[in-house]
Design a protein around this motif. Structure first.
Motif, PDB file in Angstrom:
ATOM      1  N   THR A 178      18.957  -6.012  -2.011  1.00  0.00           N
ATOM      2  CA  THR A 178      18.965  -5.171  -0.675  1.00  0.00           C
ATOM      3  C   THR A 178      19.639  -3.868  -0.769  1.00  0.00           C
ATOM      4  OG1 THR A 178      18.302  -6.976   0.902  1.00  0.00           O
ATOM      5  CG2 THR A 178      19.163  -4.814   1.990  1.00  0.00           C
ATOM      6  N   PHE A 179      20.625  -3.962  -1.469  1.00  0.00           N
ATOM      7  CA  PHE A 179      21.678  -2.617  -1.657  1.00  0.00           C
ATOM      8  C   PHE A 179      21.213  -1.745  -2.590  1.00  0.00           C
ATOM      9  CE2 PHE A 179      25.519  -0.961  -3.970  1.00  0.00           C
ATOM     10  CZ  PHE A 179      25.622  -0.038  -3.074  1.00  0.00           C
ATOM     11  N   LEU A 180      20.860  -2.557  -3.771  1.00  0.00           N
ATOM     12  CA  LEU A 180      20.082  -1.639  -4.790  1.00  0.00           C
ATOM     13  C   LEU A 180      18.847  -0.910  -4.344  1.00  0.00           C
ATOM     14  CD1 LEU A 180      20.451  -1.433  -7.935  1.00  0.00           C
ATOM     15  CD2 LEU A 180      18.580  -2.845  -8.093  1.00  0.00           C
ATOM     16  N   ARG A 181      18.096  -1.350  -3.457  1.00  0.00           N
ATOM     17  CA  ARG A 181      16.750  -1.039  -3.192  1.00  0.00           C
ATOM     18  C   ARG A 181      17.007   0.337  -2.138  1.00  0.00           C
ATOM     19  NH1 ARG A 181      11.950  -3.835  -3.546  1.00  0.00           N
ATOM     20  NH2 ARG A 181      11.500  -3.000  -1.661  1.00  0.00           N
ATOM     21  N   THR A 182      18.388   0.121  -1.715  1.00  0.00           N
ATOM     22  CA  THR A 182      18.791   1.462  -0.608  1.00  0.00           C
ATOM     23  C   THR A 182      18.909   2.718  -1.522  1.00  0.00           C
ATOM     24  OG1 THR A 182      19.459  -0.315   0.765  1.00  0.00           O
ATOM     25  CG2 THR A 182      20.242   2.087   1.152  1.00  0.00           C
ATOM     26  N   ILE A 183      19.348   2.478  -2.637  1.00  0.00           N
ATOM     27  CA  ILE A 183      19.879   3.594  -3.383  1.00  0.00           C
ATOM     28  C   ILE A 183      18.883   4.470  -3.847  1.00  0.00           C
ATOM     29  CG2 ILE A 183      21.172   4.452  -5.586  1.00  0.00           C
ATOM     30  CD1 ILE A 183      22.616   1.805  -5.549  1.00  0.00           C
ATOM     31  N   ASN A 184      17.540   4.111  -3.959  1.00  0.00           N
ATOM     32  CA  ASN A 184      16.390   5.183  -4.061  1.00  0.00           C
ATOM     33  C   ASN A 184      15.321   4.873  -2.721  1.00  0.00           C
ATOM     34  OD1 ASN A 184      14.973   2.767  -4.803  1.00  0.00           O
ATOM     35  ND2 ASN A 184      13.675   3.767  -6.605  1.00  0.00           N
ATOM     36  N   ARG A 185      15.977   4.374  -1.845  1.00  0.00           N
ATOM     37  CA  ARG A 185      15.419   4.348  -0.655  1.00  0.00           C
ATOM     38  C   ARG A 185      13.742   3.529  -0.551  1.00  0.00           C
ATOM     39  NH1 ARG A 185      16.420   8.894   2.776  1.00  0.00           N
ATOM     40  NH2 ARG A 185      14.762   8.424   4.088  1.00  0.00           N
ATOM     41  N   MET A 186      14.015   2.594  -1.522  1.00  0.00           N
ATOM     42  CA  MET A 186      12.630   1.802  -1.557  1.00  0.00           C
ATOM     43  C   MET A 186      12.709   0.961  -0.241  1.00  0.00           C
ATOM     44  SD  MET A 186      10.888   2.383  -4.051  1.00  0.00           S
ATOM     45  CE  MET A 186       9.840   0.928  -4.290  1.00  0.00           C
TER      46      MET A 186
END
Lengths: 270, 294
Positions: free
Chosen positions: A64-72
Motif C-alpha cells: 500500500t505504501f509503495l503504491r502511494t509513491i506513484n499514486r497508483m
C-alpha cells in the motif's frame, strides 16, 4: 538454530560506505482504506541510487505504501492519504500535481508480469510514443537500449515483432522492467517482482537490480528476507501498518534495535 | 442413498438436459433445412417477389435484411461501445451508474413488438421518417444497443486489472490506456459479441413490422444513387426484410407457392444466422491467436 540462519545470509552487495543523498522524503504518511488505517505515521528517507527494501508480513501495509509513491492508489476509490512525500520540492500526495508526469518519473513494476498483448518492441515503444517520440530511429535505438539494460536483447533480438505474451515469465518480467526504463525514470518501484517467478529467473532479476541501482533509485517490496539481505542497501520493516525499523540492511539484519524486527527476520513469525 | 449414487444421478440428469437441448436444436434446424433447402435456388435468391404468381424470389428481402443490419450496426456499435467503456472504466459506483445500468437492462428485456410500436409512434410518425430502412434501423438500435453495451462492458471486465495498472504506471493517461491497451485486448470478445448480436438483428421481425414496413418499392439494382426512390441504397423507402416476409407471406400471401416461398425463406434466414455464428467463432479464434502470440 536461529543464529545459524542469520549467518547464512550474506551481505556481499550492499555495504553502504557513505550516506547517499536523499531523493524522497516521507513524512508523517497515513493511508486509509475507508475506515481501515492501513499505514500509520510513516517517516522514511529514500536514498538516491540505492536499493531500499520494504519487508514485513502480509497485510503490513508495505505494498500500500509503495503504491502511494506513484499514486497508483488513486485507482482505489476508498483510499485516502495524509502527510507528505517530498520529491523534487513537491509533495507527491498533493491532489493537484500532474499524476501522469509523476508516473513517468517514478515507474513501477508489478508482482504479476503484465506485458501488453502486443509485440515485444511495441511494449517498449508504446510509452515513448505517448510521450511524443515519433522518430523511428530513436524508437528502435531505445528498444535495443532498454532490452540490453535488462539483459533481454540477445534472447529476443530476432523476434521483436513476436507477441510479448509468448515469452517466459522471467523474460516477461524483465521486459516489464525494460518498459519502465524506457521513459528514463528517476525512481523504479517494484512490488514483489520475483514472487511469481522460478528461482533462476528470480536471481537474474536480482542481479539486474544490482546493476540498475547505479543509475536509478530502486524501492522494492519483497516477501523474501534473503532477497532483501542480498540486494538492498537500506531496509524498512513494516508491521501492522507501522514502520517498525529502518536502517542500513546490514545493521537491520545483524543488529536490529527492536524485538519484533529481530523476531521477524529470524523467522519467528510472518 | 450414498453420495456416489447421488453423484451418478446428478451426472445423468445433467447429461439428459444437455442432450434434450441439443436434440431440440438439431431437430428444429433439420426440419427447417429439410423443408426449405429444396426450394433454394439461384433463381429464388435473385428474383424479386411476385405478389400473385408462382415463381417469385426473395432478392429484395434478402438485400433489405442486410441493408437494415448494416445501418443498425453503424448506429449501435459506436454508441454501444462508448457506453460500455463508460460503464466499465469511468462510471463511479453510485446512484447514477446503477440507474444507467438498470436502463440498459430494461432496454434489453423490452419485448420487440413494443419496441416496434414505439418505433412507429416516434420514428415513423413523430419524426416523419415513414416506413423506411432508417426507421427500422432506429427501432433495432433500441434493442441492440444494450446488447453492445453489455458485451463491451463484459469484455473490459474480463481483462486483468494488471493491464490497466501497467498502462497507468507507464505514465499513460486513462484514455490512452483504454485506447491503446484495453480496447485492443478486449476487441476479440467485443467483436464476437457484435457478430452474434448481428444474427439476432438479422432475424428480427416484430420490431420491423411497423417501422420498416411490409412492402418494398421496385428496386433498380442498377441505380446506386441513395436519393433516388427506387435505389436499393435509399434510406427512406420502405423495406420488407426476410423475416418480415416470412410472416407476411404466411399470414396473407395469395400466390400459389406460398408454402415453398415461406420454407425457402426460413431456410435462407437460418443459414445466414448460422453463418454469422460460425463466422463469429472463427474470427474470435483467429484474433485471439494473433494477440496471444504465434
Amino acid at each position: 538454530m536461529i543464529q545459524m540462519e542469520k549467518n547464512i545470509v550474506s551481505f556481499t552487495n550492499n555495504t553502504v560506505t557513505k550516506e547517499l543523498p536523499i531523493q524522497i522524503k516521507v513524512e508523517n504518511v497515513n493511508i486509509f482504506y475507508g475506515d481501515n488505517h492501513a499505514v500509520k505515521d510513516v517517516n522514511l528517507p529514500i536514498h538516491e541510487k540505492s536499493i531500499t527494501a520494504l519487508i514485513g508480513p502480509s497485510g503490513c501495509g508495505k505494498s500500500t505504501f509503495l503504491r502511494t509513491i506513484n499514486r497508483m492508489n488513486d485507482l482505489i476509490p476508498s483510499a485516502r492519504c495524509e502527510g507528505t512525500i517530498g520529491y523534487k520540492d513537491v509533495n507527491i500526495l498533493n491532489p493537484k500535481i500532474d499524476v501522469v508526469q509523476l508516473r513517468k518519473e517514478i515507474g513501477m513494476v508489478f508482482q504479476q508480469p503484465n506485458p501488453f498483448p502486443k509485440s515485444i518492441s511495441e511494449n517498449i515503444q508504446l510509452p515513448l510514443r505517448f510521450a511524443g517520440v515519433r522518430s523511428k530511429k530513436i524508437l528502435k535505438e531505445a528498444t535495443e537500449d532498454c532490452l540490453k539494460q535488462v539483459g533481454l536483447w540477445d534472447e529476443v533480438k530476432d523476434r521483436l515483432d513476436r507477441s510479448a505474451t509468448s515469452l517466459s515469465g522471467g523474460q516477461q518480467q524483465r521486459l516489464c522492467i525494460a518498459r519502465a526504463l524506457a521513459l528514463k525514470p528517476d525512481v523504479i518501484l517494484l512490488d514483489e517482482p520475483t514472487s511469481a517467478l522460478d528461482p533462476v529467473s528470480s536471481s537474474k532479476i536480482e542481479e539486474l537490480l544490482l546493476e540498475l541501482k547505479n543509475s536509478y533509485t530502486i524501492i522494492i517490496v519483497t516477501h523474501n528476507m534473503q532477497q532483501a539481505a542480498r540486494i538492498a542497501d537500506y531496509t524498512a520493516f513494516f508491521y501492522q501498518g507501522e514502520l517498525i525499523e529502518f536502517g542500513q540492511t546490514r545493521t537491520l539484519f545483524t543488529n536490529p534495535e527492536k524485538q519484533s524486527t529481530s523476531d521477524y527476520i529470524s523467522g519467528r513469525f510472518g | 442413498m450414498n453420495s456416489k449414487m447421488t453423484n451418478r444421478i446428478a451426472l445423468s440428469v445433467i447429461i439428459a438436459c444437455a442432450a434434450a437441448m441439443a436434440a431440440i436444436l438439431v431437430s428444429m434446424l433439420g426440419y427447417i433445412l429439410v423443408q426449405g433447402v429444396s426450394s433454394i435456388s439461384w433463381h429464388f435468391l435473385t428474383t424479386s417477389a411476385s405478389p400473385f404468381l408462382a415463381g417469385g424470389g426473395i432478392k429484395d428481402q434478402l438485400w433489405n435484411s442486410f441493408y437494415v443490419l448494416v445501418i443498425t450496426m453503424l448506429l449501435t456499435v459506436p454508441i454501444g461501445v462508448c457506453g460500455g467503456i463508460y460503464l466499465a472504466e469511468y462510471a463511479k459506483p453510485g446512484r447514477l451508474t446503477s440507474f444507467i445500468r438498470t436502463c440498459v437492462e430494461v432496454l434489453a428485456s423490452l419485448p420487440s413488438i413494443v419496441v416496434g410500436m414505439f418505433g412507429m409512434l416516434v420514428f415513423v410518425n413523430y419524426f416523419g421518417f415513414k416506413y423506411s430502412v432508417f426507421s427500422g434501423a432506429l427501432a433495432l438500435t433500441v434493442f441492440n444497443l444494450p446488447v453492445i453495451v453489455r458485451v463491451t462492458e463484459d469484455g473490459f471486465h474480463a481483462l486483468s486489472r494488471h493491464q490497466k495498472e501497467g498502462g497507468l504506471a507507464l505514465g499513460l493517461t486513462h484514455w490512452h490506456t483504454i485506447k491503446t491497451i484495453l480496447l485492443p485486448a478486449a476487441f476479440p470478445s467485443i467483436l464476437t459479441g457484435i457478430i452474434l448480436s448481428a444474427g439476432r438483428v438479422f432475424g428480427e421481425s416484430a420490431a420491423l413490422l411497423f417501422t420498416a414496413g411490409l412492402s418494398t418499392p421496385d428496386l433498380d439494382f442498377g441505380n446506386w444513387n441513395p436519393a433516388s426512390p427506387n435505389s436499393p441504397l435509399n434510406l427512406f423507402r420502405s423495406a420488407e426484410t426476410l423475416s418480415v416476409h416470412i410472416w407476411s407471406v404466411n399470414t396473407g400471401g395469395i400466390m400459389p407457392d406460398v408454402q415453398t416461398i415461406a420454407n425457402g425463406s426460413a431456410a435462407v434466414l437460418v443459414i445466414c444466422v448460422l453463418l454469422f455464428n460460425l463466422f463469429a467463432r472463427m474470427l474470435g479464434k483467429v484474433i485471439n491467436q494473433k494477440f496471444s502470440g504465434k
